[in-house]
Design a protein around this motif. Structure first.
Motif, PDB file in Angstrom:
ATOM      1  N   LYS A  90      51.998  35.214  46.462  1.00  0.00           N
ATOM      2  CA  LYS A  90      52.184  36.754  46.465  1.00  0.00           C
ATOM      3  C   LYS A  90      51.940  37.534  45.288  1.00  0.00           C
ATOM      4  CE  LYS A  90      56.619  39.188  47.274  1.00  0.00           C
ATOM      5  NZ  LYS A  90      58.189  38.877  47.631  1.00  0.00           N
ATOM      6  N   LEU A  91      51.830  36.844  44.220  1.00  0.00           N
ATOM      7  CA  LEU A  91      51.460  37.746  43.162  1.00  0.00           C
ATOM      8  C   LEU A  91      50.033  38.133  42.950  1.00  0.00           C
ATOM      9  CD1 LEU A  91      53.096  36.176  39.781  1.00  0.00           C
ATOM     10  CD2 LEU A  91      53.555  38.369  40.977  1.00  0.00           C
ATOM     11  N   LEU A  92      49.074  37.160  43.651  1.00  0.00           N
ATOM     12  CA  LEU A  92      47.732  37.499  43.657  1.00  0.00           C
ATOM     13  C   LEU A  92      47.430  38.384  44.585  1.00  0.00           C
ATOM     14  CD1 LEU A  92      46.370  33.762  43.517  1.00  0.00           C
ATOM     15  CD2 LEU A  92      45.721  35.582  41.937  1.00  0.00           C
ATOM     16  N   ALA A  93      48.200  38.386  45.690  1.00  0.00           N
ATOM     17  CA  ALA A  93      48.114  39.420  46.766  1.00  0.00           C
ATOM     18  C   ALA A  93      48.382  40.801  46.558  1.00  0.00           C
ATOM     19  CB  ALA A  93      48.887  39.015  48.034  1.00  0.00           C
ATOM     20  N   ALA A  94      49.393  40.912  45.402  1.00  0.00           N
ATOM     21  CA  ALA A  94      49.687  42.283  44.955  1.00  0.00           C
ATOM     22  C   ALA A  94      48.914  42.753  43.671  1.00  0.00           C
ATOM     23  CB  ALA A  94      51.157  42.294  44.747  1.00  0.00           C
ATOM     24  N   SER A  95      48.196  41.642  43.037  1.00  0.00           N
ATOM     25  CA  SER A  95      47.498  42.106  41.869  1.00  0.00           C
ATOM     26  C   SER A  95      45.961  42.847  42.043  1.00  0.00           C
ATOM     27  CB  SER A  95      47.194  40.870  40.980  1.00  0.00           C
ATOM     28  OG  SER A  95      46.358  40.864  40.061  1.00  0.00           O
ATOM     29  N   GLY A  96      45.533  43.645  41.228  1.00  0.00           N
ATOM     30  CA  GLY A  96      44.165  44.218  41.383  1.00  0.00           C
ATOM     31  C   GLY A  96      43.421  43.638  40.145  1.00  0.00           C
ATOM     32  N   LEU A  97      43.703  42.483  39.380  1.00  0.00           N
ATOM     33  CA  LEU A  97      43.043  41.881  38.425  1.00  0.00           C
ATOM     34  C   LEU A  97      41.818  40.970  38.915  1.00  0.00           C
ATOM     35  CD1 LEU A  97      45.873  41.540  35.860  1.00  0.00           C
ATOM     36  CD2 LEU A  97      44.325  43.299  36.058  1.00  0.00           C
ATOM     37  N   PRO A  98      41.008  40.507  38.153  1.00  0.00           N
ATOM     38  CA  PRO A  98      39.844  39.897  38.503  1.00  0.00           C
ATOM     39  C   PRO A  98      40.170  38.459  39.147  1.00  0.00           C
ATOM     40  CG  PRO A  98      39.045  40.950  36.744  1.00  0.00           C
ATOM     41  CD  PRO A  98      40.613  41.183  36.921  1.00  0.00           C
ATOM     42  N   VAL A  99      41.333  37.906  38.504  1.00  0.00           N
ATOM     43  CA  VAL A  99      41.848  36.489  39.261  1.00  0.00           C
ATOM     44  C   VAL A  99      42.118  36.536  40.591  1.00  0.00           C
ATOM     45  CG1 VAL A  99      44.381  36.983  38.668  1.00  0.00           C
ATOM     46  CG2 VAL A  99      43.263  34.505  38.432  1.00  0.00           C
ATOM     47  N   ARG A 100      42.617  37.530  41.153  1.00  0.00           N
ATOM     48  CA  ARG A 100      42.648  37.733  42.768  1.00  0.00           C
ATOM     49  C   ARG A 100      41.617  37.303  43.476  1.00  0.00           C
ATOM     50  NH1 ARG A 100      45.294  42.014  46.413  1.00  0.00           N
ATOM     51  NH2 ARG A 100      43.903  41.729  48.401  1.00  0.00           N
ATOM     52  N   GLU A 101      40.537  37.744  43.219  1.00  0.00           N
ATOM     53  CA  GLU A 101      39.131  37.153  43.905  1.00  0.00           C
ATOM     54  C   GLU A 101      38.814  35.824  43.675  1.00  0.00           C
ATOM     55  OE1 GLU A 101      38.034  39.339  46.583  1.00  0.00           O
ATOM     56  OE2 GLU A 101      39.745  40.640  45.653  1.00  0.00           O
ATOM     57  N   ARG A 102      39.306  35.473  42.515  1.00  0.00           N
ATOM     58  CA  ARG A 102      38.762  34.078  42.276  1.00  0.00           C
ATOM     59  C   ARG A 102      39.793  33.141  43.096  1.00  0.00           C
ATOM     60  NH1 ARG A 102      40.071  30.289  38.015  1.00  0.00           N
ATOM     61  NH2 ARG A 102      41.306  31.898  36.854  1.00  0.00           N
ATOM     62  N   LEU A 103      40.985  33.281  43.395  1.00  0.00           N
ATOM     63  CA  LEU A 103      42.073  32.208  43.530  1.00  0.00           C
ATOM     64  C   LEU A 103      42.853  32.568  44.894  1.00  0.00           C
ATOM     65  CD1 LEU A 103      43.604  31.279  40.188  1.00  0.00           C
ATOM     66  CD2 LEU A 103      42.093  29.863  41.874  1.00  0.00           C
ATOM     67  N   LEU A 104      42.511  33.894  45.251  1.00  0.00           N
ATOM     68  CA  LEU A 104      43.627  34.048  46.576  1.00  0.00           C
ATOM     69  C   LEU A 104      43.094  33.462  47.677  1.00  0.00           C
ATOM     70  CD1 LEU A 104      46.088  35.473  47.607  1.00  0.00           C
ATOM     71  CD2 LEU A 104      44.815  37.481  48.133  1.00  0.00           C
ATOM     72  N   ALA A 210      42.308  35.115  33.368  1.00  0.00           N
ATOM     73  CA  ALA A 210      43.339  34.081  34.062  1.00  0.00           C
ATOM     74  C   ALA A 210      44.476  34.948  34.202  1.00  0.00           C
ATOM     75  CB  ALA A 210      43.444  32.901  33.325  1.00  0.00           C
ATOM     76  N   VAL A 211      44.824  35.931  33.785  1.00  0.00           N
ATOM     77  CA  VAL A 211      45.888  36.966  33.847  1.00  0.00           C
ATOM     78  C   VAL A 211      46.181  37.524  35.199  1.00  0.00           C
ATOM     79  CG1 VAL A 211      47.410  38.678  32.918  1.00  0.00           C
ATOM     80  CG2 VAL A 211      46.115  37.313  31.203  1.00  0.00           C
ATOM     81  N   VAL A 212      47.249  37.273  35.924  1.00  0.00           N
ATOM     82  CA  VAL A 212      47.564  37.885  37.390  1.00  0.00           C
ATOM     83  C   VAL A 212      48.574  39.137  37.019  1.00  0.00           C
ATOM     84  CG1 VAL A 212      49.353  36.413  37.861  1.00  0.00           C
ATOM     85  CG2 VAL A 212      48.137  37.719  39.679  1.00  0.00           C
ATOM     86  N   LEU A 213      49.279  39.225  36.064  1.00  0.00           N
ATOM     87  CA  LEU A 213      50.239  40.234  35.874  1.00  0.00           C
ATOM     88  C   LEU A 213      50.861  40.145  34.365  1.00  0.00           C
ATOM     89  CD1 LEU A 213      52.366  42.304  37.412  1.00  0.00           C
ATOM     90  CD2 LEU A 213      53.880  40.348  37.479  1.00  0.00           C
ATOM     91  N   ARG A 214      51.065  41.479  33.833  1.00  0.00           N
ATOM     92  CA  ARG A 214      51.800  41.670  32.702  1.00  0.00           C
ATOM     93  C   ARG A 214      52.897  42.669  32.890  1.00  0.00           C
ATOM     94  NH1 ARG A 214      47.449  43.223  28.190  1.00  0.00           N
ATOM     95  NH2 ARG A 214      49.428  43.658  27.175  1.00  0.00           N
TER      96      ARG A 214
END
Length: 348
Positions: A90-104, A210-214
């Motif tokens: 859920k966090l990855l789906a809502a994130s706009g950071l690079p880790v989204r494309e690597r792990l989602l 590696a950060v998905v949210l701050r």
């Protein structure tokens, strides 16, 4: 398409009937095997709510709740290991950071299984894990008190709190590495099978990518609150499984009928609040339904033990396993607010 006819519900039922429930007592004593996790991965259930464009099913929340009920009622240990996966997705789906494309995509498709190491953030202003910016990334120090699925998860979602009260969520490989050391597996009264450990962090460094949210801790607390004040589908699943053990027991028919009626009514009201458009409203009502669901689960599992008689004391008894799993669910994800509401209800 209804919830009952959704393909993922059918897959959950098949998995529960053919694999999880028949082996649940053995798993309870020996631990969740890799083969169970691989079966859940293949089923598509790990992507139940994930975006379709990343390999998920994008199913409605009601489908996710129903599949959780089925898995928890069949083998609560396997459910508990795999349910950790959904918050990272859920966090990855809502994130706009690079880790989204690597792990989602690998998480949504079930290629990888994620665990979570962030419940300690709820202890704020106490900070069990501190995050400090260092060398373009983040250094994590402290102790994660509970981490479930060690040796089964591929990646973990780790959180720490900065000196400025900001929560940093980042992904790490779920393995022993420099700066990260697990404890021996915990021996628990229930769900020892879930391979739960504590994690000692001593200078674990994760790169910025590696950060998905701050997010400020205050904002995290607002978003996190409904997760714990809503009744858990697992509670309904374990209660359903316990009531199923009363089928065919003549002296238990009236008890089972009464408990089923009250359980279904509570579930309907609780899930209506899950779907309420403002998740942080009607908190007192949510807590009241949560504690009522606990009451009904406790009554259902107790009835199963009583109906089983002396056989319920055998470690191979399904009734006593469900009874212990119910005890675990009373404190799973517990916050101070939930504990106060539950104890107040018990004292009425």
């Amino acid at each position: 398409m209804t919830v009952a006819t959704h393909p993922l519900v059918a897959r959950a039922r098949l998995l529960a009937d053919d694999l999880l429930a028949p082996h649940a007592e053995r798993v309870d004593q020996a631990g969740v095997p890799v083969s169970h996790v691989e079966a859940v991965k293949r089923s598509g259930l790990l992507g139940v709510g994930a975006p379709a464009e990343y390999g998920g099913a994008a199913a409605p929340a009601a489908v996710a709740r129903r599949t959780a009920e089925i898995l928890a009622g069949a083998c609560c240990s396997t459910w508990f290991v795999t349910t950790q996966h959904y918050t990272p997705v859920k966090l990855l789906a809502a994130s706009g950071l690079p880790v989204r494309e690597r792990l989602l995509r690998p998480l949504a498709s079930g290629e990888l299984l994620a665990g979570i190491a962030y419940a300690h953030v709820r202890a704020f202003p106490r900070v069990p894990v501190r995050a400090v910016p260092e060398r373009g990334g983040w250094r994590f120090d402290g102790t994660v008190p509970w981490y479930t699925g060690w040796g089964l998860n591929d990646v973990m979602l780790l959180a720490g709190v900065t000196d400025a009260a900001e929560v940093v969520f980042a992904f790490a490989e779920a393995r022993e590495q420099p700066g990260l050391r697990p404890s021996p597996p915990m021996r628990l009264a229930a769900l020892t099978a879930s391979r739960t450990v504590s994690l000692r962090l001593e200078g674990l460094w994760l790169p910025g990518k590696a950060v998905v949210l701050r997010t400020p801790q205050k904002e995290f607390a607002v978003v996190d609150r409904p997760r714990n004040t809503n009744a858990s589908p697992a509670v309904f699943g374990v209660a359903d499984a316990a009531l199923a053990l009363l089928d065919g027991v003549p002296e238990a028919e009236e008890t089972a009928r009464s408990l089923r009626t009250r359980l279904d009514e509570t579930r309907e009201r609780a899930y209506a609040l899950w779907d309420h458009p403002v998740p942080h409203e009607r908190i007192e009502e949510r807590l009241a339904l949560k504690t009522r669901s606990y009451d009904l689960m406790r009554a259902a599992t107790t009835a199963a033990v009583v109906a089983g008689g002396g056989r319920s004391l055998d470690l191979d008894s399904r009734a006593q396993r469900l009874f212990r799993e119910g005890m675990f669910l009373l404190v799973q994800g517990q916050t101070a607010e939930v504990r106060r509401a539950h104890l107040g209800h018990l004292g009425d």
